[in-house]
Motif scaffolding. Sequence first.
Motif, short mmCIF file in Angstrom:
data_model
loop_
_atom_site.label_atom_id
_atom_site.label_comp_id
_atom_site.label_asym_id
_atom_site.label_seq_id
_atom_site.Cartn_x
_atom_site.Cartn_y
_atom_site.Cartn_z
N VAL A 62 -11.40 6.40 -11.92
CA VAL A 62 -10.76 5.96 -10.69
C VAL A 62 -9.93 7.12 -10.13
O VAL A 62 -9.35 7.90 -10.88
N GLN A 63 -9.90 7.23 -8.82
CA GLN A 63 -9.04 8.22 -8.15
C GLN A 63 -7.87 7.48 -7.53
O GLN A 63 -8.05 6.45 -6.88
N LEU A 64 -6.68 8.00 -7.75
CA LEU A 64 -5.46 7.41 -7.22
C LEU A 64 -4.78 8.41 -6.29
O LEU A 64 -4.59 9.58 -6.67
N VAL A 65 -4.42 7.96 -5.10
CA VAL A 65 -3.76 8.83 -4.13
C VAL A 65 -2.48 8.15 -3.65
O VAL A 65 -2.53 7.06 -3.06
N GLU A 66 -1.35 8.80 -3.91
CA GLU A 66 -0.07 8.29 -3.47
C GLU A 66 0.27 8.83 -2.08
O GLU A 66 -0.15 9.95 -1.73
N SER A 67 1.05 8.05 -1.34
CA SER A 67 1.52 8.50 -0.03
C SER A 67 2.84 7.80 0.28
O SER A 67 3.20 6.82 -0.38
N GLY A 68 3.55 8.34 1.28
CA GLY A 68 4.73 7.67 1.78
C GLY A 68 6.04 8.22 1.28
O GLY A 68 7.10 7.71 1.64
N GLY A 69 6.01 9.24 0.44
CA GLY A 69 7.27 9.82 -0.01
C GLY A 69 7.96 10.55 1.12
O GLY A 69 7.45 10.67 2.23
N GLY A 70 9.16 11.04 0.83
CA GLY A 70 9.90 11.78 1.84
C GLY A 70 11.35 11.91 1.46
O GLY A 70 11.71 11.70 0.30
N SER A 71 12.16 12.27 2.44
CA SER A 71 13.59 12.45 2.23
C SER A 71 14.35 11.36 2.95
O SER A 71 14.01 11.00 4.08
N VAL A 72 15.38 10.87 2.31
CA VAL A 72 16.19 9.80 2.87
C VAL A 72 17.61 9.95 2.38
O VAL A 72 17.85 10.53 1.30
N GLN A 73 18.55 9.43 3.14
CA GLN A 73 19.93 9.46 2.69
C GLN A 73 20.20 8.30 1.74
O GLN A 73 19.51 7.27 1.77
N ALA A 74 21.21 8.47 0.92
CA ALA A 74 21.60 7.42 -0.02
C ALA A 74 21.84 6.12 0.74
O ALA A 74 22.43 6.12 1.83
N GLY A 75 21.35 5.02 0.16
CA GLY A 75 21.44 3.72 0.81
C GLY A 75 20.24 3.37 1.64
O GLY A 75 20.08 2.22 2.06
N GLY A 76 19.37 4.34 1.88
CA GLY A 76 18.20 4.12 2.70
C GLY A 76 17.05 3.50 1.92
O GLY A 76 17.17 3.19 0.73
N SER A 77 15.92 3.34 2.61
CA SER A 77 14.74 2.70 2.04
C SER A 77 13.50 3.55 2.27
O SER A 77 13.43 4.31 3.26
N LEU A 78 12.55 3.40 1.37
CA LEU A 78 11.24 4.02 1.52
C LEU A 78 10.21 3.08 0.90
O LEU A 78 10.53 2.33 -0.04
N ARG A 79 8.98 3.15 1.40
CA ARG A 79 7.87 2.48 0.74
C ARG A 79 6.80 3.50 0.45
O ARG A 79 6.37 4.24 1.34
N ILE A 80 6.38 3.55 -0.81
CA ILE A 80 5.30 4.43 -1.20
C ILE A 80 4.09 3.60 -1.60
O ILE A 80 4.24 2.44 -2.01
N SER A 81 2.92 4.20 -1.42
CA SER A 81 1.67 3.49 -1.65
C SER A 81 0.79 4.27 -2.61
O SER A 81 0.90 5.50 -2.71
N CYS A 82 -0.09 3.55 -3.28
CA CYS A 82 -1.05 4.17 -4.20
C CYS A 82 -2.39 3.49 -3.95
O CYS A 82 -2.55 2.30 -4.24
N ALA A 83 -3.33 4.25 -3.40
CA ALA A 83 -4.65 3.72 -3.09
C ALA A 83 -5.64 4.16 -4.14
O ALA A 83 -5.71 5.35 -4.48
N ALA A 84 -6.42 3.22 -4.65
CA ALA A 84 -7.40 3.50 -5.69
C ALA A 84 -8.81 3.48 -5.11
O ALA A 84 -9.12 2.68 -4.24
N SER A 85 -9.63 4.37 -5.62
CA SER A 85 -11.04 4.39 -5.23
C SER A 85 -11.86 4.86 -6.42
O SER A 85 -11.33 5.40 -7.40
N GLY A 86 -13.16 4.64 -6.36
CA GLY A 86 -14.04 5.13 -7.41
C GLY A 86 -14.47 4.02 -8.35
O GLY A 86 -15.33 3.22 -8.03
N ARG A 87 -13.84 3.96 -9.51
CA ARG A 87 -14.24 3.05 -10.58
C ARG A 87 -14.12 1.61 -10.13
O ARG A 87 -13.13 1.21 -9.53
N THR A 88 -15.10 0.78 -10.45
CA THR A 88 -15.08 -0.60 -9.98
C THR A 88 -14.41 -1.55 -10.96
O THR A 88 -14.07 -2.66 -10.61
N VAL A 89 -14.19 -1.11 -12.20
CA VAL A 89 -13.54 -1.98 -13.18
C VAL A 89 -12.04 -1.99 -12.90
O VAL A 89 -11.41 -0.94 -12.78
N ASN A 90 -11.45 -3.17 -12.81
CA ASN A 90 -10.03 -3.26 -12.53
C ASN A 90 -9.19 -2.87 -13.74
O ASN A 90 -9.56 -3.16 -14.88
#
Length: 116
Positions: free
Chosen positions: A2-30
């Motif tokens: 399986v290939q995993l690709v993360e996205s959504g990181g960045g810089s934020v000030q303390a107290g802030g929020s972020l959402r990061i994602s991880c998309a999977a592709s390739g292998r069909t077995v969960n």
Amino acid sequence: QVQLVESGGGSVQAGGSLRISCAASGRTVNPFAMDWCRLAPGKDRDRVARIMWITGNINYTKSVEGRFTISRDRAQKTVYLHMDCLKPEDTAIYSCRANYAVRDSWGHGTQVTVSS
């Protein structure tokens, strides 16, 4: 494999929020579980959150409980980590891991930087 690709990181000030994602592709077995792990400078890699792929059961490391939320979209094969009330000590490279019985797969990671 399986290939995993993360996205959504960045810089934020303390107290802030972020959402990061991880998309999977390739292998069909969960995987039996998906993890978000982080590697901070000078520290060992830590698992911060886990979600069981079928049941959706979740657990968090104590330092992020109540601030981070892991979720998954099974149809899209994507796992998310929503991070609220971020602290400078949350600064790290965040990677997702797909857990299999024989061999795990890792993404390359996404940088999250929290400034005070």
